[in-house]
Each structure stands twice: as structure tokens, then as C-alpha cells.
Write a protein that holds these residues in place. Structure first.
Motif, PDB file in Angstrom:
ATOM      1  N   LEU A  25      18.251  23.875  20.413  1.00  0.00           N
ATOM      2  CA  LEU A  25      18.715  23.443  21.732  1.00  0.00           C
ATOM      3  C   LEU A  25      19.998  22.633  21.627  1.00  0.00           C
ATOM      4  CD1 LEU A  25      15.370  22.463  23.522  1.00  0.00           C
ATOM      5  CD2 LEU A  25      16.843  24.441  23.993  1.00  0.00           C
ATOM      6  N   ARG A  26      20.099  21.790  20.635  1.00  0.00           N
ATOM      7  CA  ARG A  26      21.322  20.994  20.465  1.00  0.00           C
ATOM      8  C   ARG A  26      22.522  21.900  20.160  1.00  0.00           C
ATOM      9  NH1 ARG A  26      21.825  17.827  16.513  1.00  0.00           N
ATOM     10  NH2 ARG A  26      22.915  16.067  17.513  1.00  0.00           N
ATOM     11  N   HIS A  27      22.303  22.927  19.329  1.00  0.00           N
ATOM     12  CA  HIS A  27      23.395  23.857  19.038  1.00  0.00           C
ATOM     13  C   HIS A  27      23.786  24.651  20.292  1.00  0.00           C
ATOM     14  CE1 HIS A  27      23.439  22.916  14.855  1.00  0.00           C
ATOM     15  NE2 HIS A  27      22.226  23.420  14.615  1.00  0.00           N
ATOM     16  N   ALA A  28      22.812  25.048  21.086  1.00  0.00           N
ATOM     17  CA  ALA A  28      23.131  25.793  22.313  1.00  0.00           C
ATOM     18  C   ALA A  28      23.911  24.930  23.293  1.00  0.00           C
ATOM     19  CB  ALA A  28      21.833  26.288  22.958  1.00  0.00           C
ATOM     20  N   LEU A  29      23.545  23.636  23.396  1.00  0.00           N
ATOM     21  CA  LEU A  29      24.272  22.737  24.289  1.00  0.00           C
ATOM     22  C   LEU A  29      25.696  22.502  23.790  1.00  0.00           C
ATOM     23  CD1 LEU A  29      21.464  20.128  25.004  1.00  0.00           C
ATOM     24  CD2 LEU A  29      22.532  21.640  26.694  1.00  0.00           C
ATOM     25  N   ALA A  30      25.829  22.290  22.481  1.00  0.00           N
ATOM     26  CA  ALA A  30      27.161  22.012  21.940  1.00  0.00           C
ATOM     27  C   ALA A  30      28.078  23.226  22.067  1.00  0.00           C
ATOM     28  CB  ALA A  30      27.039  21.579  20.471  1.00  0.00           C
ATOM     29  N   ASN A  31      27.513  24.433  21.969  1.00  0.00           N
ATOM     30  CA  ASN A  31      28.321  25.657  22.050  1.00  0.00           C
ATOM     31  C   ASN A  31      28.437  26.188  23.476  1.00  0.00           C
ATOM     32  OD1 ASN A  31      28.586  25.624  19.233  1.00  0.00           O
ATOM     33  ND2 ASN A  31      26.706  26.823  18.955  1.00  0.00           N
ATOM     34  N   ASN A  32      27.826  25.487  24.443  1.00  0.00           N
ATOM     35  CA  ASN A  32      27.865  25.882  25.850  1.00  0.00           C
ATOM     36  C   ASN A  32      27.303  27.299  26.041  1.00  0.00           C
ATOM     37  OD1 ASN A  32      28.290  25.467  28.560  1.00  0.00           O
ATOM     38  ND2 ASN A  32      30.427  26.168  28.530  1.00  0.00           N
ATOM     39  N   ARG A  33      26.173  27.574  25.348  1.00  0.00           N
ATOM     40  CA  ARG A  33      25.500  28.858  25.463  1.00  0.00           C
ATOM     41  C   ARG A  33      24.067  28.616  25.940  1.00  0.00           C
ATOM     42  NH1 ARG A  33      28.281  32.987  23.061  1.00  0.00           N
ATOM     43  NH2 ARG A  33      26.366  34.228  22.955  1.00  0.00           N
ATOM     44  N   VAL A  34      23.946  27.960  27.083  1.00  0.00           N
ATOM     45  CA  VAL A  34      22.647  27.596  27.640  1.00  0.00           C
ATOM     46  C   VAL A  34      22.166  28.722  28.544  1.00  0.00           C
ATOM     47  CG1 VAL A  34      21.390  25.880  28.981  1.00  0.00           C
ATOM     48  CG2 VAL A  34      23.276  25.162  27.511  1.00  0.00           C
ATOM     49  N   ASN A  35      20.893  29.065  28.414  1.00  0.00           N
ATOM     50  CA  ASN A  35      20.307  30.120  29.235  1.00  0.00           C
ATOM     51  C   ASN A  35      19.952  29.564  30.618  1.00  0.00           C
ATOM     52  OD1 ASN A  35      19.411  32.851  29.462  1.00  0.00           O
ATOM     53  ND2 ASN A  35      17.291  32.121  29.353  1.00  0.00           N
ATOM     54  N   HIS A  36      19.674  30.488  31.562  1.00  0.00           N
ATOM     55  CA  HIS A  36      19.370  30.044  32.922  1.00  0.00           C
ATOM     56  C   HIS A  36      17.893  29.653  33.091  1.00  0.00           C
ATOM     57  CE1 HIS A  36      18.256  34.324  32.901  1.00  0.00           C
ATOM     58  NE2 HIS A  36      17.387  33.999  33.858  1.00  0.00           N
ATOM     59  N   ALA A  37      17.021  30.045  32.141  1.00  0.00           N
ATOM     60  CA  ALA A  37      15.591  29.724  32.278  1.00  0.00           C
ATOM     61  C   ALA A  37      14.992  29.528  30.891  1.00  0.00           C
ATOM     62  CB  ALA A  37      14.850  30.821  33.041  1.00  0.00           C
ATOM     63  N   TYR A  38      14.134  28.521  30.768  1.00  0.00           N
ATOM     64  CA  TYR A  38      13.464  28.194  29.502  1.00  0.00           C
ATOM     65  C   TYR A  38      11.962  28.071  29.751  1.00  0.00           C
ATOM     66  CZ  TYR A  38      18.000  27.172  27.384  1.00  0.00           C
ATOM     67  OH  TYR A  38      19.281  27.279  26.903  1.00  0.00           O
ATOM     68  N   LEU A  39      11.186  28.394  28.719  1.00  0.00           N
ATOM     69  CA  LEU A  39       9.742  28.221  28.745  1.00  0.00           C
ATOM     70  C   LEU A  39       9.350  27.371  27.541  1.00  0.00           C
ATOM     71  CD1 LEU A  39       6.895  28.836  29.833  1.00  0.00           C
ATOM     72  CD2 LEU A  39       6.916  30.941  28.467  1.00  0.00           C
ATOM     73  N   PHE A  40       8.879  26.134  27.810  1.00  0.00           N
ATOM     74  CA  PHE A  40       8.418  25.225  26.762  1.00  0.00           C
ATOM     75  C   PHE A  40       6.884  25.237  26.766  1.00  0.00           C
ATOM     76  CE2 PHE A  40      12.411  22.305  27.171  1.00  0.00           C
ATOM     77  CZ  PHE A  40      13.168  23.305  26.579  1.00  0.00           C
ATOM     78  N   SER A  41       6.292  25.629  25.653  1.00  0.00           N
ATOM     79  CA  SER A  41       4.833  25.698  25.569  1.00  0.00           C
ATOM     80  C   SER A  41       4.356  24.898  24.354  1.00  0.00           C
ATOM     81  CB  SER A  41       4.369  27.161  25.443  1.00  0.00           C
ATOM     82  OG  SER A  41       4.802  27.717  24.217  1.00  0.00           O
ATOM     83  N   GLY A  42       3.092  24.517  24.405  1.00  0.00           N
ATOM     84  CA  GLY A  42       2.513  23.776  23.286  1.00  0.00           C
ATOM     85  C   GLY A  42       1.414  22.842  23.741  1.00  0.00           C
ATOM     86  N   PRO A  43       0.723  22.175  22.807  1.00  0.00           N
ATOM     87  CA  PRO A  43      -0.357  21.246  23.169  1.00  0.00           C
ATOM     88  C   PRO A  43       0.158  20.085  23.997  1.00  0.00           C
ATOM     89  CG  PRO A  43      -0.395  21.789  20.816  1.00  0.00           C
ATOM     90  CD  PRO A  43       0.895  22.285  21.351  1.00  0.00           C
ATOM     91  N   ARG A  44      -0.778  19.373  24.607  1.00  0.00           N
ATOM     92  CA  ARG A  44      -0.404  18.258  25.464  1.00  0.00           C
ATOM     93  C   ARG A  44       0.147  17.105  24.615  1.00  0.00           C
ATOM     94  NH1 ARG A  44      -5.993  17.639  24.827  1.00  0.00           N
ATOM     95  NH2 ARG A  44      -6.600  15.542  24.155  1.00  0.00           N
ATOM     96  N   GLY A  45       1.082  16.383  25.226  1.00  0.00           N
ATOM     97  CA  GLY A  45       1.610  15.184  24.588  1.00  0.00           C
ATOM     98  C   GLY A  45       2.533  15.428  23.429  1.00  0.00           C
TER      99      GLY A  45
END
Length: 657
Positions: A25-45
């Protein structure tokens, strides 16, 4: 404010245990290649919603494109940890806004441009709660959003998000934080808060959190609130979180290693009587068995970090693992794991827990390959014990009955014609008489002091092993000398073991002196060598708790239980009692109990000292005949035998009829 809110990360660099997500994510932000939609999944907390906020903060930072938000601009301050929030970053709880009407309302508002920021960001938490109709209403918007719109879905169950939505997002799976990473983070947090966190308490906190940072910080917040001047200690954490203390787990594991069912079931009773949950106890026991299995298979597991155990417990775990076979440990862990399933929702948890312990104690009742392998492990460990402690070049402490005829071939037989060497060995020769003992037939105690005594390998034979094999050792002693067997079976118990020195506790000083004078230590040493291998040294001490045991089958008649507790002062005989008529070979028995005279006791002890000082070889057969009245009493009565052997005097008798 709760700890998990005070220490919520504000940059991706502060997020722990999720580098596989934060770095891309940091590389995508620095390179200005951010997608229009993200899905973050995983256990709580684990940081899904927090990472979504950091992503929105970095997107709207005035210095964008940038990997981490600057923290100085208005947008960064609004979205900071204690900030008021931004009107252009909208968080929606899908648990209460997951219907189709909510999705249509969101679709209508999404086309309006942001007010103060570059992007309008929708963070939809618990996205799996959105209905299929709601997802279908959002499908066209998520597939072709306006340039100023970004979607971030956060969910613990990504499989419930319909495939058409998942296929239009970049999916980043979050994971549970490793225990080592979480422990290091808690140590730093404790230093920041100025709270002392005991090293042994941190594994309990991490285990209670289950890898969730938020849950772990909630547990730690509770412990810090209830901590005293000593900070968060192990006792406080174990008591408050309901975990089984290490001392009780050590007691149970040692009892399993020794096959001591009484100690195992006493520990189960302690668990129930103290109000602990039997299922939690089974979970803690399974965790301990897991550690032992790893140590048994990987001896340096603790040093290389496979097991997170404080240094003061590492040696204890290694010692416990050495007392089991690998198949035994694996089978025990399987039995406890299966028992945990049975304990779920059980109406009699104590009964099921006791049955689990009984299955561990009885591998012989298990006909499965695991049970057979567990029995083989015990046999191999027994053989390894004997092989490690034995020294082929070291002579035995005392010649046994089988080795007594061995010196015969060494003595030249006065024959008139030469004979081949095997001939004298083939011809049975009489045992040497005490008058002409062979050179090796010195007293057992002298031989033990003269010869070098090897030390058993540390950790190979423990006091628990000797106690477990004590019935077999007594059987060997019984075959060597009946007098020693009677004394050990009724008046003695295993006290301790240091190296190759076994300490026996006898009920009183008289029994200890008789044990030492009669050469019984050599008999016991020979039995230990036959059962365990190696060379053993036996010491005797006074231990009043050693009283007990069954009367031997052919021993003296049973006496009332109050006879042993009578005071030494003379007392009147019972009413109607008559003295027993003396026999021709025995002195008359006094009609009322009174102590033997000092001269008689001194004479008896002098006789014992003369017998013990006599330089005769220890012959098991001869001692068995001389010390066992059932085999050969030389015409003496039992009163004379007791007086001559033990310096005792019969006070009274009760006829058998």
C-alpha cells in the motif's frame, strides 16, 4: 480512553505484524497507482479499519502522492487519532446499514464532489453484513465510480461478499499478529506507560488476546487497572484470566511421567475444588504437551525460538520432555485434544476430564498403533536407562547368587591328569564356604567404597523412575534376602536420588541402624543394578512418614493396632489374661508388658555388632536361609529370632484361635 484507542496507529509504519499489506500500500501511494476499490479482510482487531483510515488520510494529504501522511495539513489533523473527522471520509457500519435502501442512498450521494479534500472515501465496515440486494445496488457504482470516489470494504468474512464485488477490488488479507511481535510491542507499551510487566505474565496476555492487537490491549488495560505496586505479575494474570498455574501443570506432567495416578486425580480434584474450568485446564495441559512434543523432537527448540518460554522455565520443560518418549507425548496430546471436543457442552466435565487422564495413564488399554508405540517407548527408555548407566568394565557392588560360582574356574583343581579348560566349568562344583572366601568376596560396603562409582547420565534416571519401578526392585530384593525385603516393604520409602546415590527413608532410628548393620544396603544396591543397570550407592535416613505396608504372607501374627502406640511405662495386664506357658526351647514370656532390661538389650546389640563386623562375603542364598525363619530357623523360637536379629522383646501375644 482505552489503550487500543490511545495507541491506534496513524501511519502504516506504526501498524505491527501486517508488513505484507502495509508495504504494497505504501508503494502504491508513493507511485500514485491507487485503485478505486479495496477489500481488507482478516480476523477482528488486526488493523483493517485502522489501515483504511490511514489509506484515506494519505490519499487526502496535501503532500500526496506520499507513502505516509504528513500529519501537518488540515486533512491529516482532522483524521488524526483524536481529530474530529472529515466530512469527505464517511464510515458506514454495514451491520445496521446493509439493506438495499441504504445502498441506493449511498449511490445517490456518491456522485457529489468532495467538500475540502481530493477524494471522497467510503469505508464500509463489516461489509459481509450487506445483503445481496444491497451489493447488487452498489455493483455499477463500484465497477465504474466517478474519479473523486474511493471504496474500502472491511470484513472478517470475505467469502460472504458476492463475487462480482470482490472481482472489482484489490484484496488485502490481514492476519493474526505473531506472539513474538506482540510481546515486543507490549514491552515497549509498558515502558511508555511506566508500568512493570512481569516477563512470565506477558505470554498469558498474548495468549488471551489470541493474536488480535485490540483484544490483547483490552486484556492488558484490565490487568494494569487492577495491578498493585509490583505491576502486572504472573499470579495476577493467571488468576484474573483463569489460566492454570504452572505449578499445577508441572505437578500433573510429573505425575504422568511417573505413572502416579493418585497425584493426577488429586490435581484434577484441586482444579475442581478451586473453581477452575475443567475445559480451560485441558486447554492449558494441551498447550504444555505441545511444548513438550516440540522439545522432544527438536532439542534446541527453546534456544532457536520455536517456543516462547522464559528462561527460568526452559530447564524445567527440557527435563520433563526427557522423561517421556515422543510417541507417548504425541499420544497424550491426541487424547487431550479429543477430550476437549467431548468437554464442549458436557454436563459432567469433571468425569470426562478424569477419563481423559485415565486414558493417558493406561497406554496398555489402547490397541491403536499410537498406544502400541507408547508402550514401545517405555520399553526403549527402560533399556536406554540401563545402557547409559551401566559400565562394562566396572565390577558389581556385591556378587549375586548367579555370579557366586564364577571364581571356581580360576582356582586350579588338584587333579592327577591334565584336563581341558572347559572341563572344570562343566563339572558342578560346590559353593565356596565362608572359611575360604574367594578374593572378590569382600563385604559389600568395602567393595563399594574401594571401586570407582560411575555417575548416571543426568536426566536419564530420576526419583520418579525409581518410585515407578519400586515394586520390581522389591521383587528382586525378596529373591536375594527376605529380611531386607520385609524391612523395605513395611518400614521404608524412596526419599531422594542424587546422581547414583539413592536415599531410603526408614521409619525410626532403630530400623535405620538395623538396615545398615545387616548389609541390607548392599542387597538393595544389587537389586537396583539388576533392574536399572549401573552401580548404585544406598544411604538410609530416618523418615517417620515411611511407616506402612502390608504384613508379609508368612510373617509374624497380626497384632492390635494399639500395641505400637503403648507408652514405655509398665501397665497392668488386661483383665482375665493369663501368661502363656513357656516352651522347652524358648524363655518364658512375661505375663504383663514390661521393657527388656538394659543388659539384655546391650547384649543383643553387641551380638549384632559382632555379626556385622565379621568379614564374610555376602551370599544371597546364605543370608536368605539365615534371615528367613520360614526357610531355616535352627530350632529357635520366634522370640529368640526377634531378640537376636532386631534386639526386640515380645510383650504380649494373642492366640490365633
Amino acid at each position: 480512553m482505552a489503550l487500543y484507542r490511545r495507541y491506534r496507529p496513524e501511519t502504516f509504519a506504526e501498524v505491527i505484524g501486517q508488513t505484507h499489506v502495509t508495504e504494497p500500500l505504501r508503494h502504491a501511494l508513493a507511485n500514485n497507482r491507487v485503485n478505486h476499490a479495496y477489500l481488507f479482510s482478516g480476523p477482528r482487531g488486526c488493523g483493517k479499519t485502522t489501515s483504511a483510515r490511514i489509506l484515506a488520510r494519505a490519499l487526502n494529504c496535501e503532500q500526496a502522492p506520499v507513502a505516509d501522511p504528513c500529519g501537518e495539513c488540515q486533512s491529516c489533523r482532522d483524521l488524526a487519532r483524536g481529530g474530529p473527522g472529515s466530512i469527505d471520509v464517511i464510515e458506514i457500519d454495514a451491520a445496521s446499514h446493509g439493506g438495499v435502501d441504504d445502498a441506493r442512498d449511498l449511490r445517490e450521494r456518491a456522485f457529489f464532489a468532495p467538500v475540502n479534500s481530493r477524494y471522497k472515501v467510503y469505508i464500509i465496515d463489516e461489509a459481509h453484513m450487506v445483503s445481496n440486494q444491497g451489493f447488487n445496488a452498489l455493483l455499477k457504482l463500484v465497477e465504474e465510480p466517478p474519479p473523486h470516489l474511493k471504496f474500502i470494504f472491511a470484513t472478517t468474512e470475505p467469502e460472504k461478499v458476492i463475487g462480482t464485488i470482490r472481482s472489482r477490488t484489490h484484496h488485502y488479507p490481514f492476519r493474526l499478529v505473531p506472539p513474538k511481535v506482540l510481546t515486543t510491542y507490549l514491552e515497549e507499551l509498558g515502558r511508555t506507560e511506566g508500568v512493570t510487566l512481569e516477563a512470565t505474565a506477558l505470554p498469558l496476555v498474548v495468549r488471551a488476546g489470541g493474536g488480535s492487537v485490540r483484544d490483547t490491549l483490552s486484556v492488558l488495560d484490565q490487568l494494569i487497572s487492577g495491578a498493585g505496586d509490583d505491576g502486572v505479575t504472573y499470579d495476577l494474570a493467571a488468576a484474573l484470566l483463569g489460566y492454570t498455574p504452572d505449578s499445577l501443570l508441572d505437578e500433573v506432567v510429573d505425575a504422568f511421567a511417573a505413572g502416579d495416578g493418585g497425584a493426577v486425580f488429586a490435581a484434577v480434584d484441586k482444579v475442581v475444588e478451586t473453581g477452575q474450568d475443567p475445559r480451560r485446564f485441558a486447554e492449558d495441559l494441551l498447550q504444555r504437551l505441545r511444548d513438550l512434543v516440540i522439545v522432544a523432537n527438536v532439542p534446541d527448540a527453546i534456544s532457536i525460538g520455536l517456543i516462547d518460554i522464559p528462561g527460568d522455565r526452559a530447564e524445567r520443560i527440557e527435563n520433563q520432555a526427557s522423561r517421556f518418549g515422543r510417541a507417548e507425548l504425541t499420544r497424550a496430546a491426541d487424547v487431550v485434544s479429543a477430550g476437549l471436543t467431548e468437554l464442549r457442552g458436557a454436563t459432567a466435565p469433571r468425569l470426562l476430564l478424569e477419563l481423559v487422564c485415565a486414558r493417558i495413564l493406561l497406554p496398555g488399554a489402547d490397541a491403536t498403533p499410537d498406544g502400541i508405540q507408547a508402550r514401545l517407548d517405555r520399553i526403549e527408555r527402560r533399556l536406554a536407562m540401563a545402557g547409559d548407566t551401566s559400565q562394562p568394565t566396572t565390577p558389581a557392588p556385591a556378587p549375586s547368587a548367579a555370579a557366586a560360582p564364577a571364581p571356581a574356574p580360576a582356582s586350579p583343581a588338584p587333579t592327577s591328569e591334565p584336563a581341558p579348560t572347559p572341563t572344570p566349568a562343566a563339572t558342578p562344583s560346590p559353593a565356596p564356604t565362608p572359611a575360604t572366601p574367594p578374593p572378590a568376596a569382600a563385604p559389600a560396603q568395602t567393595v563399594r567404597e574401594a571401586e570407582p562409582t560411575p555417575t548416571p547420565t543426568p536426566g536419564t534416571v530420576g526419583v520418579a523412575d525409581v518410585r515407578r519401578l519400586w515394586p520390581q526392585i522389591l521383587d528382586k530384593v525378596r529373591g536375594l534376602r527376605r529380611f531386607t525385603w520385609v524391612m523395605l516393604s513395611q518400614n521404608a520409602q524412596v526419599h531422594s536420588l542424587e546422581g547414583n546415590t539413592l536415599t531410603i527413608g526408614l521409619v525410626n532410628a532403630g530400623a535405620r541402624d538395623s538396615f545398615a548393620r545387616s548389609g541390607s544396603d548392599g542387597v538393595l544396591g544389587t537389586a537396583l543394578t539388576d533392574v536399572l543397570g549401573g552401580t548404585w550407592r544406598v544411604e538410609a535416613i530416618v523418615d517417620p512418614s515411611a511407616a506402612g505396608g502390608a504384613t508379609p504372607p508368612d510373617g509374624p501374627a497380626e497384632r492390635p493396632s494399639h500395641a505400637a502406640s503403648e507408652p514405655p511405662a509398665p501397665q497392668a495386664p488386661p483383665q482375665g489374661a493369663a501368661p502363656e506357658a513357656p516352651t522347652a526351647s524358648a524363655p518364658p514370656v512375661p505375663s504383663r508388658p514390661e521393657r527388656a532390661s538394659a543388659d539384655a538389650i546391650a547384649a543383643a546389640r553387641a551380638t549384632l555388632r559382632e555379626d556385622s563386623a565379621r568379614p564374610e562375603a555376602y551370599d544371597p542364598d546364605r543370608h536368605a536361609r539365615a534371615d528367613d525363619p520360614a526357610m531355616d530357623n535352627d530350632g529357635l523360637s520366634h522370640e529368640e529370632l526377634l531378640s537376636r536379629t532386631l534386639g526386640a522383646q515380645v510383650i504380649s501375644e494373642i492366640p490365633h484361635d
